[in-house]
Structures are given as C-alpha cells and as structure tokens.
Design a protein around this motif. Structure first.
Motif, PDB file in Angstrom:
ATOM      1  N   THR A  15     -10.661  28.352 -37.241  1.00 17.17           N
ATOM      2  CA  THR A  15     -10.256  26.953 -37.402  1.00 17.17           C
ATOM      3  C   THR A  15      -9.196  26.574 -36.377  1.00 17.17           C
ATOM      4  O   THR A  15      -9.274  25.508 -35.748  1.00 17.17           O
ATOM      5  N   ALA A  16      -8.212  27.457 -36.194  1.00 12.78           N
ATOM      6  CA  ALA A  16      -7.117  27.152 -35.262  1.00 12.78           C
ATOM      7  C   ALA A  16      -7.611  27.084 -33.827  1.00 12.78           C
ATOM      8  O   ALA A  16      -7.119  26.285 -33.021  1.00 12.78           O
ATOM      9  N   LEU A  17      -8.611  27.907 -33.500  1.00  8.03           N
ATOM     10  CA  LEU A  17      -9.172  27.864 -32.148  1.00  8.03           C
ATOM     11  C   LEU A  17     -10.036  26.629 -31.961  1.00  8.03           C
ATOM     12  O   LEU A  17      -9.992  25.971 -30.917  1.00  8.03           O
ATOM     13  N   ALA A  18     -10.811  26.297 -32.990  1.00  9.97           N
ATOM     14  CA  ALA A  18     -11.725  25.148 -32.869  1.00  9.97           C
ATOM     15  C   ALA A  18     -10.943  23.846 -32.686  1.00  9.97           C
ATOM     16  O   ALA A  18     -11.335  22.978 -31.901  1.00  9.97           O
ATOM     17  N   SER A  19      -9.837  23.726 -33.390  1.00  9.03           N
ATOM     18  CA  SER A  19      -9.061  22.487 -33.284  1.00  9.03           C
ATOM     19  C   SER A  19      -8.108  22.516 -32.097  1.00  9.03           C
ATOM     20  O   SER A  19      -7.526  21.499 -31.731  1.00  9.03           O
ATOM     21  N   GLY A  20      -7.914  23.691 -31.542  1.00  9.97           N
ATOM     22  CA  GLY A  20      -6.958  23.827 -30.445  1.00  9.97           C
ATOM     23  C   GLY A  20      -5.521  23.944 -30.927  1.00  9.97           C
ATOM     24  O   GLY A  20      -4.595  24.131 -30.131  1.00  9.97           O
ATOM     25  N   LYS A  21      -5.328  23.878 -32.241  1.00 13.86           N
ATOM     26  CA  LYS A  21      -3.960  23.918 -32.780  1.00 13.86           C
ATOM     27  C   LYS A  21      -3.242  25.223 -32.465  1.00 13.86           C
ATOM     28  O   LYS A  21      -2.019  25.276 -32.400  1.00 13.86           O
ATOM     29  N   ILE A  22      -4.033  26.274 -32.275  1.00 10.24           N
ATOM     30  CA  ILE A  22      -3.430  27.573 -31.986  1.00 10.24           C
ATOM     31  C   ILE A  22      -2.531  27.487 -30.747  1.00 10.24           C
ATOM     32  O   ILE A  22      -1.501  28.146 -30.666  1.00 10.24           O
ATOM     33  N   PHE A  23      -2.952  26.619 -29.785  1.00 13.99           N
ATOM     34  CA  PHE A  23      -2.206  26.528 -28.528  1.00 13.99           C
ATOM     35  C   PHE A  23      -0.997  25.590 -28.611  1.00 13.99           C
ATOM     36  O   PHE A  23      -0.261  25.432 -27.655  1.00 13.99           O
ATOM     37  N   SER A  59       6.486  33.133 -20.977  1.00 11.23           N
ATOM     38  CA  SER A  59       6.397  34.226 -20.000  1.00 11.23           C
ATOM     39  C   SER A  59       5.356  33.964 -18.914  1.00 11.23           C
ATOM     40  O   SER A  59       5.253  34.726 -17.954  1.00 11.23           O
ATOM     41  N   PHE A  60       4.536  32.935 -19.096  1.00  9.22           N
ATOM     42  CA  PHE A  60       3.385  32.781 -18.198  1.00  9.22           C
ATOM     43  C   PHE A  60       3.773  32.548 -16.733  1.00  9.22           C
ATOM     44  O   PHE A  60       3.049  32.961 -15.830  1.00  9.22           O
ATOM     45  N   ASP A  61       4.897  31.893 -16.481  1.00 13.50           N
ATOM     46  CA  ASP A  61       5.284  31.606 -15.105  1.00 13.50           C
ATOM     47  C   ASP A  61       5.543  32.859 -14.294  1.00 13.50           C
ATOM     48  O   ASP A  61       5.055  33.007 -13.175  1.00 13.50           O
ATOM     49  N   GLN A  62       6.329  33.757 -14.910  1.00  8.81           N
ATOM     50  CA  GLN A  62       6.760  34.957 -14.169  1.00  8.81           C
ATOM     51  C   GLN A  62       5.966  36.196 -14.550  1.00  8.81           C
ATOM     52  O   GLN A  62       5.835  37.109 -13.743  1.00  8.81           O
ATOM     53  N   GLY A  63       5.487  36.216 -15.774  1.00 11.29           N
ATOM     54  CA  GLY A  63       4.945  37.488 -16.274  1.00 11.29           C
ATOM     55  C   GLY A  63       3.437  37.467 -16.486  1.00 11.29           C
ATOM     56  O   GLY A  63       2.752  36.459 -16.299  1.00 11.29           O
ATOM     57  N   THR A  64       2.941  38.628 -16.899  1.00 12.12           N
ATOM     58  CA  THR A  64       1.520  38.813 -17.194  1.00 12.12           C
ATOM     59  C   THR A  64       1.299  38.628 -18.691  1.00 12.12           C
ATOM     60  O   THR A  64       2.153  39.013 -19.500  1.00 12.12           O
ATOM     61  N   LEU A  65       0.151  38.067 -19.052  1.00  9.34           N
ATOM     62  CA  LEU A  65      -0.233  38.012 -20.455  1.00  9.34           C
ATOM     63  C   LEU A  65      -1.155  39.200 -20.736  1.00  9.34           C
ATOM     64  O   LEU A  65      -2.198  39.348 -20.092  1.00  9.34           O
ATOM     65  N   HIS A  66      -0.757  40.045 -21.693  1.00  6.36           N
ATOM     66  CA  HIS A  66      -1.593  41.191 -22.080  1.00  6.36           C
ATOM     67  C   HIS A  66      -2.238  40.906 -23.421  1.00  6.36           C
ATOM     68  O   HIS A  66      -1.554  40.490 -24.368  1.00  6.36           O
ATOM     69  N   GLY A  76      -8.257  29.416 -23.368  1.00  2.00           N
ATOM     70  CA  GLY A  76      -7.132  28.565 -23.761  1.00  2.00           C
ATOM     71  C   GLY A  76      -5.844  28.989 -23.084  1.00  2.00           C
ATOM     72  O   GLY A  76      -5.053  28.148 -22.636  1.00  2.00           O
ATOM     73  N   ALA A  77      -5.621  30.290 -22.980  1.00  2.00           N
ATOM     74  CA  ALA A  77      -4.390  30.774 -22.353  1.00  2.00           C
ATOM     75  C   ALA A  77      -4.382  30.391 -20.881  1.00  2.00           C
ATOM     76  O   ALA A  77      -3.362  29.932 -20.345  1.00  2.00           O
ATOM     77  N   SER A  78      -5.537  30.551 -20.215  1.00  2.00           N
ATOM     78  CA  SER A  78      -5.523  30.213 -18.798  1.00  2.00           C
ATOM     79  C   SER A  78      -5.395  28.704 -18.592  1.00  2.00           C
ATOM     80  O   SER A  78      -4.705  28.260 -17.679  1.00  2.00           O
ATOM     81  N   ALA A  79      -6.034  27.939 -19.484  1.00  2.00           N
ATOM     82  CA  ALA A  79      -5.869  26.475 -19.381  1.00  2.00           C
ATOM     83  C   ALA A  79      -4.421  26.061 -19.629  1.00  2.00           C
ATOM     84  O   ALA A  79      -3.969  25.015 -19.163  1.00  2.00           O
ATOM     85  N   ASN A  80      -3.695  26.893 -20.351  1.00  2.00           N
ATOM     86  CA  ASN A  80      -2.289  26.593 -20.659  1.00  2.00           C
ATOM     87  C   ASN A  80      -1.306  27.317 -19.744  1.00  2.00           C
ATOM     88  O   ASN A  80      -0.135  27.488 -20.110  1.00  2.00           O
ATOM     89  N   GLY A  81      -1.799  27.774 -18.619  1.00  2.00           N
ATOM     90  CA  GLY A  81      -0.857  28.245 -17.611  1.00  2.00           C
ATOM     91  C   GLY A  81      -0.751  29.744 -17.386  1.00  2.00           C
ATOM     92  O   GLY A  81       0.026  30.177 -16.543  1.00  2.00           O
ATOM     93  N   ALA A  82      -1.525  30.544 -18.122  1.00  2.00           N
ATOM     94  CA  ALA A  82      -1.460  31.988 -17.844  1.00  2.00           C
ATOM     95  C   ALA A  82      -2.124  32.252 -16.501  1.00  2.00           C
ATOM     96  O   ALA A  82      -3.264  31.842 -16.274  1.00  2.00           O
ATOM     97  N   LYS A  83      -1.402  32.919 -15.605  1.00  2.00           N
ATOM     98  CA  LYS A  83      -1.947  33.121 -14.260  1.00  2.00           C
ATOM     99  C   LYS A  83      -2.434  34.548 -14.051  1.00  2.00           C
ATOM    100  O   LYS A  83      -3.259  34.827 -13.205  1.00  2.00           O
ATOM    101  N   LYS A  84      -1.824  35.426 -14.838  1.00  2.00           N
ATOM    102  CA  LYS A  84      -2.214  36.828 -14.697  1.00  2.00           C
ATOM    103  C   LYS A  84      -2.473  37.362 -16.106  1.00  2.00           C
ATOM    104  O   LYS A  84      -1.580  37.290 -16.962  1.00  2.00           O
ATOM    105  N   ILE A  85      -3.675  37.877 -16.323  1.00  2.00           N
ATOM    106  CA  ILE A  85      -4.054  38.346 -17.669  1.00  2.00           C
ATOM    107  C   ILE A  85      -4.612  39.764 -17.573  1.00  2.00           C
ATOM    108  O   ILE A  85      -5.423  40.066 -16.684  1.00  2.00           O
ATOM    109  N   ARG A  86      -4.166  40.599 -18.481  1.00  2.73           N
ATOM    110  CA  ARG A  86      -4.694  41.960 -18.552  1.00  2.73           C
ATOM    111  C   ARG A  86      -5.204  42.199 -19.966  1.00  2.73           C
ATOM    112  O   ARG A  86      -4.486  41.955 -20.937  1.00  2.73           O
TER     113      ARG A  86
END
Ligand SMILES: O=C(O)[C@@H](CO)OP(=O)(O)O
Ligand SMILES: [Mn+2]
Ligand SMILES: [Mn+2]
Length: 556
Positions: free
Chosen positions: A103-111, A122-129, A152-162
């Motif tokens: 539900t939270a993902l479908a509505s986008g409320k999670i973000f 942390s998204f500006d400087q760090g990696t999202l794991h 959703g994370a990348s749309a919200n600014g995560a630049k590096k994801i592991r």
C-alpha cells in the motif's frame, strides 16, 4: 475502540468453568492435504493426530491459515509462522507487513515518510545499500517491492545504490535464485542507463548468511556483516549471476545455504562495502530474521561478534521489527499495530502462562512481535536451543521430545493455567525438501503431542491442538489439476516452501465441558478464530472485536 468503553477485564463465560489447565499446541507446518506419497504427514505414523481427526466435525475441524485470513495481500499467498502466530495470538486479522508495504509503495507515501526522509539525507554524499531476501516468496520480502524501492529511491535522488542479496530457495523452488538475480541485474542495468551507479555488491544464502533468528547462531549474521559491511568474503566474483551459478555447482550448496560472496571490480576491490555516510535499508518486511542484523547495524554497544569496523550510517528497516525494543528506530513503513493480544488479556485476568519455544513463535509472534513478558510474575517462557550448524534433515526429531517434556512438566506442576508450545518439526524439516526426513519429523511431532495430551489427561485439563500453516503435507510442486509438475528433465520438483492448505484445530481433554462442540456457523473460519476459542476454554468470553469463537456449548 474508545478508551472509555475499554477494559482489560474479560467477562465470565456463561457456561464454561474456570480453572482447567489448557494446553495449546501449535504444530508448525502441518496442513491438511490429500493422501499421497508426497504427503509426509500421511506417510508418517501419526496415531495421535489421526485419533484427534476422528473427532470431526464436533472436536476437529479445518481452518484457513493463508492469504487474507491471516492479513496477507491475496489468497495466493501461503501462510507463514509470523502471520499465523500473530493471528492465533491476536484473535483478529491485521493487515500484515507484506500488505502495508504494498500500500505504501502504491501510493508513494513510503517516499514521504519519516524513515525515507531520514535515509535520503545520505543520498548526496553516500551510497544507498539495500539488504534483503531476493525472491517473490512473499514471506519475508518480495522482488516487486524491491524494484519499486529501487525506482523510487533513484527518483528521489539516490545516485549510488548497492544491493546485498540473500538467495532464497525456501519460500520458492531451489535453483530459482539464478533467475531472480538475472532479473535484478537487468533492473540495475536500466538504472545505470539513467546515470545511476547501481549494482549488486554481495550475496549469500539466507540460512547461512544474515537471516538467522532468535539469536540462534550469530556466525550467520557475522558472515553477512563481513561481506556487506567489510566487503570481505571467501568467494569473489565480478558478476552476481556467475557467482550464484558457480557456487551452486562448485560447492553443491543450494540457494538457502549459498556461501557468502562479494562482487569485486577489475582490481579485485569490493564494489560495495558500507562506509561512513552511507544509508542502509533492510528491505525485508518480516521481523524475526531481521532483528539480529538490525541490532548489529544499530546498536552502539554490541558484543555478539567483532564488527571490526562500525560505519556511521543512516539505517532504516522496511518495518520496525521489534515493537518492544523499538528496533530499528527508523523504518520506512509502520508495522501493524497488534495490540490487546490474547496473551496480554489472559495474563491480566490471572491466567498463569507457560510457553516453551524452540523459536520465538509462541512468544514473540504470539504477542504481536513483542519480545519480553507482560507480567513476569505470571509468565514463564522457556527456550530450548536449536541445533545449529546442521540442516534439520540431519536430526529431524529436532528437540520435539525435550519441548514435550518441558510442557508435560509444566502441566503436571499445577503452576500454570495455560501451557503453550510450538513443535517445529514438520516445518523446519519440510523446508529441507528431504521427504524421508520429513516423515521422521512428523512422527516425532506426533509423539510429542501424545506426551502433552497424556499430561492433560492426568490433570483433568483441556487441549487445543492446531498448526500455523501447511508444509509437510505437500512436498511437491503441483500443476493446476493437482498432479506433480515435472521439470524439463521429467523429474518432480520438490516443494521446500509452505503451502496454501488449511490446518486442523482439535479440542478435547477430560476438563472439556461435555456440551462443547465446534459451531458450523462461523463464516470461513481461520487462525484468528482460535484466540477467542482459547479464552472460552479458560472460562472467559472474548472481547467483542475478536474474531468469533469456534465453539458453542449445547445442553447435554
Ligand atoms: O523459515 C522461515 O523464515 C519461514 C520461511 O521463510 O518459515 P516460517 O514462517 O515457518 O518461520
Ligand atoms: Mn511456521
Ligand atoms: Mn517455515
């Protein structure tokens, strides 16, 4: 329920007496299915459970233990220990983690929630794991949820994801890990095409890496820590598909027990250790197997293993995994608020409770994912440690006898009104896919039930025997017409997972009022109807908002 009309005091049952000791026995992974060679419960000698079945329809019946009956998104979802014991203990059906996350993902409320905002810093400087179980099993996590989280994370600014994957083979067929990794690799390459530096960083099999539970074996979590945080593992690969394929064939490990590996670059350097300034999300929604890693990631004082290096990170769980410990303190989706459970009510109404567990199912899950006691003066929880370092088909009897002895002694001691146990054999051995061993497991569970029922007989008590979901009653993947489905080589495919089957509920014992029988007017009875039933057996009426009791009392 308004606070003014709320009371912990349960009304007396108009017909049923108090003071009879009640044994509540939960057979784990014990569903009802047609009799054939893949039904280990049928194949095994199970005289005690067979004799209870003869009490149908008045003293034995089937109830739903999967899907919407236990708060899962759909009736295609098999049951599991968490949702099953939650329903058994809470007496109501709560939308469970799987559904709340959907539900939270479908509505986008999670973000937009606190948890996501926290890690987003942390998204500006760090990696999202992202660490979690990679499959579509729906028991601990789901691939489609991971995909939505990645997008959703990348749309919200995560630049590096592991992504740190844990391969399954327990809620899904063994060998399916390869396909899931291929799918994820494809998703990640699409993210890379959009300029996001995203890839798999480490992996390992869920039962050998990270996903231990109830502090059974911290080495499992340490193996995960070494790979995920430190970037160290005995196996190194440049590509995760290759890693899984090679480890499966060379080490002969199945998906559940794949050894840990890290992904390295051309100069053999791990591509994704967790370092200061990074964000970490454990994306499993289910609690039990995330509590230990959550402690390792969150606790400053931690002495379960040497973490070597403790990065300063922002950490959030998909859910909060332990309501009592408030662990972790940040989470993306609020867990179901399972309150006013039957255990809490009964203790507050003077019921002295003994629970014996090999795993925390009849305590932690039963009490709504809450560790600890409600009232230490009235409750005793005894833990029988599990064998560690072996797969359960090696010792399929597990600790059934020890559990039954503890329950027997508690019943005979006269110190308890309720004695509650879980007998894990059918499930834990069923998950190994070893049919012969599962037959032995079912027999052992049946013998344990007998010991408990004999003690109830001696003290003039009452028993309720049930199960949390199916597993051992069907060990083969079936086609739509119910026949074993053959793979490309013409071989049957062993089903290691739970099932969609209903489970039995049986009542009896010398203390059971002679007029008690199962009603036949409860619409689609399920596990959540058991709590009110047990309250009745203790001589109480259940709270009005509980699912209705399964029993009625007729004049005889
Ligand atoms: O072992 C587990 O974690 C699950 C299967 O994923 O089984 P159960 O729900 O019976 O605990
Ligand atoms: Mn279970
Ligand atoms: Mn299970």
């Amino acid at each position: 329920m308004g606070s003014s009309d709320f009371s912990w005091t349960l009304p007396d049952h108009p017909k049923l007496p108090k003071g009879k000791p009640v044994a509540v026995v939960v057979l784990d992974g014990w569903g009802e299915a047609d009799a054939d060679q893949y039904n280990c419960i049928h194949v095994a000698e199970t005289p005690t459970m067979d004799s209870l079945k003869k009490g149908a329809p008045e003293k034995w019946k089937l109830v739903k233990a999967h899907g919407t009956a236990v708060g899962l998104p759909s009736d295609d979802d098999m049951g599991n220990s968490e949702v099953g014991h939650n329903a058994l203990g809470a007496g109501r059906i709560f939308a469970q983690g799987a559904k709340l996350v959907d539900t939270a993902l479908a509505s986008g409320k999670i973000f937009e929630g606190e948890g996501f905002k926290y890690i987003k810093e942390s998204f500006d400087q760090g990696t999202l794991h992202l660490i979690g179980l990679l499959s579509d099993g729906g028991v601990h996590s789901r691939l489609d949820q991971l995909q939505l989280l990645l997008n959703g994370a990348s749309a919200n600014g995560a630049k590096k994801i592991r992504v740190h994957i844990l391969t399954d083979g327990r809620d899904v067929l063994d060998g399916t890990s390869v396909g899931f990794v291929e799918t994820l690799e494809n998703d990640l390459s699409q993210l890379r095409a959009k300029g996001i530096d995203a890839c798999i960083a480490s992996g390992g099999g869920r039962m050998y890496v990270t996903m231990d539970r109830y502090e059974n074996d911290w080495d499992v979590v340490k193996r995960g820590w070494d790979a995920q945080v430190l970037g160290e593992a005995p196996h190194k690969f440049q590509n995760a598909v290759e890693a899984v394929k090679t480890l499966r064939s060379e080490t002969k490990a199945n998906d559940q027990y794949l050894p840990p590996f890290v992904i390295v670059d051309d100069s053999d350097k791990a591509v994704g250790p967790i370092v200061d300034g990074d964000a970490v999300v454990t994306f499993n929604f289910r609690a039990d197997r995330m509590v230990m890693i959550a402690k390792a990631l969150e606790y400053e004082d931690f002495d379960k293993f040497d973490r070597v290096r403790v990065p300063k990170i922002r950490y959030a769980g998909m859910l909060q995994y332990d309501g009592e410990l408030k662990l972790p303190s940040h989470y993306l989706v609020s867990p179901p608020e399972i309150e006013r459970t039957s255990g809490e009510y009964l203790v507050k109404n003077g019921i002295r409770t003994f629970a014996c567990r090999q795993f925390g199912h009849v305590t932690f899950f039963w009490n709504g994912n809450r560790s600890g006691y409600f009232d230490e003066t009235k409750e005793e929880y005894v833990e029988i440690p599990s064998d560690s370092g072996i797969t359960f088909n090696v010792k399929p009897k597990m600790k059934a006898l020890e559990i039954a002895e503890k329950a027997r002694d508690a019943i005979l001691s006269g110190k308890f009104d309720q004695v509650r146990v879980n007998l894990p054999n059918g499930d834990m051995v069923g998950h190994t896919g070893d049919i012969e061993a599962t037959v032995v497991a079912c027999k052992a569970a049946d013998e344990a039930v007998k010991m408990i029922l004999d003690a109830i007989e001696q003290v003039g008590g009452i028993y309720l025997v049930t199960a949390d979901h199916g597993n051992a009653e069907d060990m083969v993947k079936r086609n739509k017409s119910g026949q074993p489905q053959l793979d490309k080589k013409g071989e049957i495919q062993i089903l290691t997972s739970h099932t969609l089957q209903p489970v039995p509920v049986a009542i009896g014992g010398p203390g059971l009022h002679s007029g008690v029988r199962f009603r036949n007017d409860v619409q689609t009875p399920g596990l959540a109807n058991v709590a009110a039933t047990v309250m009745n057996l203790h001589g109480f009426e259940a709270p009005a908002d509980y699912e209705p009791t399964l029993i009625e009392v007729v004049d005889k």
